[in-house]
Design a protein around this motif. Structure first.
Motif, PDB file in Angstrom:
ATOM      1  N   SER A  24      -8.494 -10.053 -14.802  1.00  0.00           N
ATOM      2  CA  SER A  24      -8.082 -11.457 -14.678  1.00  0.00           C
ATOM      3  C   SER A  24      -8.604 -12.120 -13.407  1.00  0.00           C
ATOM      4  O   SER A  24      -8.535 -13.333 -13.264  1.00  0.00           O
ATOM      5  CB  SER A  24      -6.556 -11.550 -14.689  1.00  0.00           C
ATOM      6  N   GLY A  25      -9.107 -11.287 -12.459  1.00  0.00           N
ATOM      7  CA  GLY A  25      -9.587 -11.824 -11.186  1.00  0.00           C
ATOM      8  C   GLY A  25      -8.607 -11.628 -10.041  1.00  0.00           C
ATOM      9  O   GLY A  25      -8.958 -11.824  -8.880  1.00  0.00           O
ATOM     10  N   MET A  26      -7.380 -11.248 -10.354  1.00  0.00           N
ATOM     11  CA  MET A  26      -6.392 -10.999  -9.307  1.00  0.00           C
ATOM     12  C   MET A  26      -6.779  -9.741  -8.523  1.00  0.00           C
ATOM     13  O   MET A  26      -7.343  -8.805  -9.087  1.00  0.00           O
ATOM     14  CB  MET A  26      -4.994 -10.817  -9.909  1.00  0.00           C
ATOM     15  N   VAL A  27      -6.467  -9.758  -7.214  1.00  0.00           N
ATOM     16  CA  VAL A  27      -6.789  -8.622  -6.350  1.00  0.00           C
ATOM     17  C   VAL A  27      -5.530  -8.215  -5.602  1.00  0.00           C
ATOM     18  O   VAL A  27      -4.863  -9.043  -4.982  1.00  0.00           O
ATOM     19  CB  VAL A  27      -7.902  -8.988  -5.339  1.00  0.00           C
ATOM     20  N   TYR A  28      -5.207  -6.916  -5.665  1.00  0.00           N
ATOM     21  CA  TYR A  28      -4.045  -6.374  -4.976  1.00  0.00           C
ATOM     22  C   TYR A  28      -4.463  -5.151  -4.167  1.00  0.00           C
ATOM     23  O   TYR A  28      -5.283  -4.355  -4.619  1.00  0.00           O
ATOM     24  CB  TYR A  28      -2.975  -5.928  -5.972  1.00  0.00           C
ATOM     25  N   ASP A  29      -3.870  -5.010  -2.983  1.00  0.00           N
ATOM     26  CA  ASP A  29      -4.029  -3.800  -2.181  1.00  0.00           C
ATOM     27  C   ASP A  29      -2.729  -3.002  -2.256  1.00  0.00           C
ATOM     28  O   ASP A  29      -1.654  -3.521  -1.918  1.00  0.00           O
ATOM     29  CB  ASP A  29      -4.307  -4.138  -0.708  1.00  0.00           C
ATOM     30  N   TYR A  30      -2.829  -1.756  -2.690  1.00  0.00           N
ATOM     31  CA  TYR A  30      -1.683  -0.843  -2.740  1.00  0.00           C
ATOM     32  C   TYR A  30      -1.779   0.066  -1.527  1.00  0.00           C
ATOM     33  O   TYR A  30      -2.831   0.656  -1.256  1.00  0.00           O
ATOM     34  CB  TYR A  30      -1.688  -0.049  -4.052  1.00  0.00           C
ATOM     35  N   LYS A  31      -0.690   0.153  -0.757  1.00  0.00           N
ATOM     36  CA  LYS A  31      -0.682   0.809   0.554  1.00  0.00           C
ATOM     37  C   LYS A  31      -0.233   2.265   0.479  1.00  0.00           C
ATOM     38  O   LYS A  31       0.613   2.622  -0.343  1.00  0.00           O
ATOM     39  CB  LYS A  31       0.267   0.063   1.505  1.00  0.00           C
ATOM     40  N   ASN A  32      -0.789   3.079   1.392  1.00  0.00           N
ATOM     41  CA  ASN A  32      -0.394   4.485   1.564  1.00  0.00           C
ATOM     42  C   ASN A  32      -0.553   5.314   0.295  1.00  0.00           C
ATOM     43  O   ASN A  32       0.285   6.157  -0.014  1.00  0.00           O
ATOM     44  CB  ASN A  32       1.040   4.575   2.096  1.00  0.00           C
ATOM     45  N   HIS A  54       1.923   5.224 -12.389  1.00  0.00           N
ATOM     46  CA  HIS A  54       1.892   5.968 -11.134  1.00  0.00           C
ATOM     47  C   HIS A  54       1.670   5.134  -9.872  1.00  0.00           C
ATOM     48  O   HIS A  54       1.901   5.637  -8.769  1.00  0.00           O
ATOM     49  CB  HIS A  54       0.800   7.041 -11.194  1.00  0.00           C
ATOM     50  N   ILE A  55       1.239   3.901 -10.004  1.00  0.00           N
ATOM     51  CA  ILE A  55       0.911   3.108  -8.822  1.00  0.00           C
ATOM     52  C   ILE A  55       1.893   1.952  -8.613  1.00  0.00           C
ATOM     53  O   ILE A  55       2.517   1.847  -7.561  1.00  0.00           O
ATOM     54  CB  ILE A  55      -0.526   2.536  -8.903  1.00  0.00           C
ATOM     55  N   LYS A  56       2.027   1.107  -9.607  1.00  0.00           N
ATOM     56  CA  LYS A  56       2.744  -0.168  -9.435  1.00  0.00           C
ATOM     57  C   LYS A  56       4.144  -0.035  -8.845  1.00  0.00           C
ATOM     58  O   LYS A  56       4.483  -0.769  -7.926  1.00  0.00           O
ATOM     59  CB  LYS A  56       2.813  -0.927 -10.757  1.00  0.00           C
ATOM     60  N   ASP A  57       4.969   0.844  -9.338  1.00  0.00           N
ATOM     61  CA  ASP A  57       6.350   0.941  -8.860  1.00  0.00           C
ATOM     62  C   ASP A  57       6.528   1.969  -7.752  1.00  0.00           C
ATOM     63  O   ASP A  57       7.639   2.185  -7.281  1.00  0.00           O
ATOM     64  CB  ASP A  57       7.292   1.283 -10.020  1.00  0.00           C
ATOM     65  N   ASN A  58       5.439   2.600  -7.324  1.00  0.00           N
ATOM     66  CA  ASN A  58       5.556   3.683  -6.345  1.00  0.00           C
ATOM     67  C   ASN A  58       4.963   3.370  -4.976  1.00  0.00           C
ATOM     68  O   ASN A  58       5.198   4.117  -4.030  1.00  0.00           O
ATOM     69  CB  ASN A  58       4.900   4.952  -6.902  1.00  0.00           C
ATOM     70  N   PHE A  59       4.195   2.293  -4.883  1.00  0.00           N
ATOM     71  CA  PHE A  59       3.550   1.976  -3.609  1.00  0.00           C
ATOM     72  C   PHE A  59       3.732   0.507  -3.272  1.00  0.00           C
ATOM     73  O   PHE A  59       3.716  -0.347  -4.149  1.00  0.00           O
ATOM     74  CB  PHE A  59       2.048   2.308  -3.674  1.00  0.00           C
ATOM     75  N   GLU A  60       3.884   0.236  -1.964  1.00  0.00           N
ATOM     76  CA  GLU A  60       3.937  -1.151  -1.517  1.00  0.00           C
ATOM     77  C   GLU A  60       2.594  -1.793  -1.814  1.00  0.00           C
ATOM     78  O   GLU A  60       1.568  -1.125  -1.834  1.00  0.00           O
ATOM     79  CB  GLU A  60       4.191  -1.216  -0.012  1.00  0.00           C
ATOM     80  N   PHE A  61       2.613  -3.114  -2.024  1.00  0.00           N
ATOM     81  CA  PHE A  61       1.356  -3.802  -2.325  1.00  0.00           C
ATOM     82  C   PHE A  61       1.323  -5.158  -1.658  1.00  0.00           C
ATOM     83  O   PHE A  61       2.341  -5.692  -1.225  1.00  0.00           O
ATOM     84  CB  PHE A  61       1.169  -3.945  -3.833  1.00  0.00           C
ATOM     85  N   GLU A  62       0.125  -5.668  -1.572  1.00  0.00           N
ATOM     86  CA  GLU A  62      -0.097  -7.014  -1.037  1.00  0.00           C
ATOM     87  C   GLU A  62      -1.065  -7.721  -1.972  1.00  0.00           C
ATOM     88  O   GLU A  62      -2.118  -7.182  -2.312  1.00  0.00           O
ATOM     89  CB  GLU A  62      -0.706  -6.907   0.360  1.00  0.00           C
ATOM     90  N   LYS A  63      -0.685  -8.928  -2.375  1.00  0.00           N
ATOM     91  CA  LYS A  63      -1.569  -9.754  -3.192  1.00  0.00           C
ATOM     92  C   LYS A  63      -2.606 -10.387  -2.268  1.00  0.00           C
ATOM     93  O   LYS A  63      -2.253 -10.986  -1.273  1.00  0.00           O
ATOM     94  CB  LYS A  63      -0.747 -10.824  -3.910  1.00  0.00           C
ATOM     95  N   ILE A  64      -3.879 -10.216  -2.592  1.00  0.00           N
ATOM     96  CA  ILE A  64      -4.956 -10.668  -1.710  1.00  0.00           C
ATOM     97  C   ILE A  64      -5.411 -12.084  -2.011  1.00  0.00           C
ATOM     98  O   ILE A  64      -5.794 -12.817  -1.114  1.00  0.00           O
ATOM     99  CB  ILE A  64      -6.157  -9.689  -1.798  1.00  0.00           C
TER     100      ILE A  64
END
Length: 66
Positions: A24-32, A54-64
């Motif tokens: 879709s063009g959205m960019v997210y950074d998942y931390k640690n 395994h990623i979405k609900d387990n790691f903090e994220f930032e919408k870029i």
């Protein structure tokens, strides 16, 4: 196999940040995110399913981007 959800994955081992560029063009950074988790996603048959399980609900994220 191309993903219908994930356009690109970029992993920075120094910061353990996994950048996901969605189709879709959205960019997210998942931390640690450990290297092993990134490698497992890279090798998975379905990037979107792996991301959801395994990623979405387990790691903090930032919408870029907006």
């Amino acid at each position: 196999m191309p993903s219908s959800v994930v356009a690109k994955m970029i992993y920075d081992g120094d910061s353990e940040t996994l950048r996901i560029v969605y189709v879709s063009g959205m960019v997210y950074d998942y931390k640690n995110v450990p290297l092993e988790v990134y490698q497992a996603m890279k090798n998975s048959g379905s990037k979107g399913t792996f991301l959801n399980k395994h990623i979405k609900d387990n790691f903090e994220f930032e919408k870029i981007n907006d």
